[in-house]
Write an enzyme that holds these catalytic residues in place. Sequence first.
Site, short mmCIF file in Angstrom:
data_model
loop_
_atom_site.label_atom_id
_atom_site.label_comp_id
_atom_site.label_asym_id
_atom_site.label_seq_id
_atom_site.Cartn_x
_atom_site.Cartn_y
_atom_site.Cartn_z
N SER A 287 1.05 -0.67 -0.08
CA SER A 287 -0.03 0.03 0.13
C SER A 287 0.75 1.47 -0.26
O SER A 287 1.94 1.43 0.50
CB SER A 287 -1.35 -0.05 1.37
OG SER A 287 -1.92 0.84 1.30
N PRO A 288 0.32 2.51 -0.48
CA PRO A 288 1.02 3.35 -0.48
C PRO A 288 1.35 4.50 0.94
O PRO A 288 0.65 4.15 1.41
CB PRO A 288 0.60 4.52 -1.45
CG PRO A 288 -0.47 3.56 -2.32
CD PRO A 288 -0.96 2.69 -1.38
N CYS B 230 3.26 6.88 3.29
CA CYS B 230 4.87 8.48 3.00
C CYS B 230 5.85 7.97 3.79
O CYS B 230 5.69 7.37 5.36
CB CYS B 230 3.87 9.05 3.53
SG CYS B 230 2.87 10.44 2.35
N ALA C 36 2.27 8.41 -1.72
CA ALA C 36 1.54 9.16 -2.85
C ALA C 36 2.48 10.23 -2.55
O ALA C 36 4.08 10.91 -2.07
CB ALA C 36 1.10 10.29 -1.51
N GLN D 12 0.90 6.30 -6.65
CA GLN D 12 -0.05 7.38 -5.94
C GLN D 12 0.21 8.80 -6.26
O GLN D 12 1.24 9.01 -5.79
CB GLN D 12 -0.46 7.12 -5.14
CG GLN D 12 -1.59 7.93 -4.15
CD GLN D 12 -2.53 7.44 -3.16
OE1 GLN D 12 -1.14 8.09 -1.95
NE2 GLN D 12 -2.73 6.40 -2.57
N TYR E 112 -7.74 14.54 1.58
CA TYR E 112 -7.20 14.88 1.19
C TYR E 112 -7.61 16.11 -0.56
O TYR E 112 -8.77 14.92 -0.21
CB TYR E 112 -5.93 14.11 -0.14
CG TYR E 112 -4.68 13.73 1.74
CD1 TYR E 112 -4.76 14.65 2.73
CD2 TYR E 112 -4.94 12.26 1.68
CE1 TYR E 112 -3.32 13.91 3.54
CE2 TYR E 112 -3.61 12.02 2.57
CZ TYR E 112 -3.23 13.01 3.11
OH TYR E 112 -2.52 12.15 4.30
N ARG F 170 -7.97 5.37 -5.18
CA ARG F 170 -8.39 5.06 -3.22
C ARG F 170 -9.11 5.62 -3.69
O ARG F 170 -8.99 7.05 -3.75
CB ARG F 170 -7.09 5.52 -2.64
CG ARG F 170 -7.02 4.91 -1.86
CD ARG F 170 -5.72 5.06 -0.54
NE ARG F 170 -5.46 3.32 -0.68
CZ ARG F 170 -4.84 2.77 0.31
NH1 ARG F 170 -3.78 3.72 1.04
NH2 ARG F 170 -4.64 1.88 -0.10
N ARG G 299 0.72 -1.44 7.31
CA ARG G 299 2.31 -1.29 8.40
C ARG G 299 2.84 -2.68 8.50
O ARG G 299 3.65 -3.37 8.96
CB ARG G 299 1.42 -1.53 9.40
CG ARG G 299 1.27 0.31 10.17
CD ARG G 299 0.32 0.31 10.91
NE ARG G 299 -0.37 2.26 11.05
CZ ARG G 299 -1.39 1.97 10.54
NH1 ARG G 299 -2.06 1.58 9.75
NH2 ARG G 299 -1.36 3.48 11.01
#
Length: 358
Positions: free
Chosen positions: A24-25, A27, A59, A101, A184, A232, A326
């Site tokens: 998963s994206p 940061c 992202a 992403q 966002y 997403r 995670r």
Amino acid sequence: MTTDHLFAPFTLRSVTLRNRVGVSPMCQYSAADGLANDWHLVHYGSRAIGGAGLVMVEATGISPDGRITPGCMGLWSEAHIEPLARVAGLVKKHGAVPGIQIGHAGRKASAALPWNGGAHLSEAQGGWLTIAPSALAFGGDLPKVPYAMTETDILRVRNDFVATAKRALAAGFQWLELHAAHGYLLNEFLSPLTNRRTDQYGGSFENRTRLLRDTARSVRTIWPDHLPLAVRISAIDWMEGGWDIGQSIELAKLLKAEGVDLIDCSSGGLVPDAKIKVEPGYQVPFAEQVRHGANIATAAVGFITEAKQADDIITQGKADIVLLARQFLRDPYWPAHAAKALGHADRVPPPNQYARAW
């Protein structure tokens, strides 16, 4: 039930993932001026070596003001292409599909690095003007009141998404995801909690979804037909009067008509006081409902940590792929370990360098 399982291949358009496990994206807050560096090369490369089918880069800002923090990745100029091309090339070399992403942080931009508190930065601290559909602050540690975008600003953002998608293609990415979740900018347009506009971009469901639909359509015109395009979303706001699963299903139908191939189903992040019941697999039902309600491929996310848990999502037809976050930070080789646990060790062969210990 389906005949598919976690380590069966999955194909969208001409791209085939070697399994249904994706990174998963997430940061990393480790870029300078938006440029990828050795941290990103090692971080993403190790997850490809660990056996993931899809490795999604975090992202990535479509403009400098679109970053969440000064440490966030960017792809707003030609200078950003080569460092990201190294990342995409390494991921592909080790058998995973390189994805990215792209997004704009909206009113949640101009924040400090998480380990420095994550609060909005003042101008003196290097912060910048934030923008949003309406002049409503997020609140809490993010108190800046954003500038309400004009229609000219909206067109600029849409064009920035298109230009960034072109650069992502030039960098060698084969999977593109538009970030319209977690509070966002694109998510802010979708929800009536954050969009109080009275023009063609506010009010009705059709108007609130207009920017995302227009952006997806515009990106699809330059993103090649043989490559997948994903979006997403936050499937629900977890707030009364906010965005809900019914609207997510209807949005997915509209996005499918614009050439979107997969909906990555997350939730929340729009407002600070949402009441979210976090537990293992808590967002999987959203992926299942969108998948069947809109007849579109979906990705399931959210506290997916165990091999059987992930496999059941696929075998029971709840989603087409699972994206771990995670858990991949804790264990870059999670796919190899999960494959062994599920009796599919042959599906994740070790690189020669690791064969003695695999």
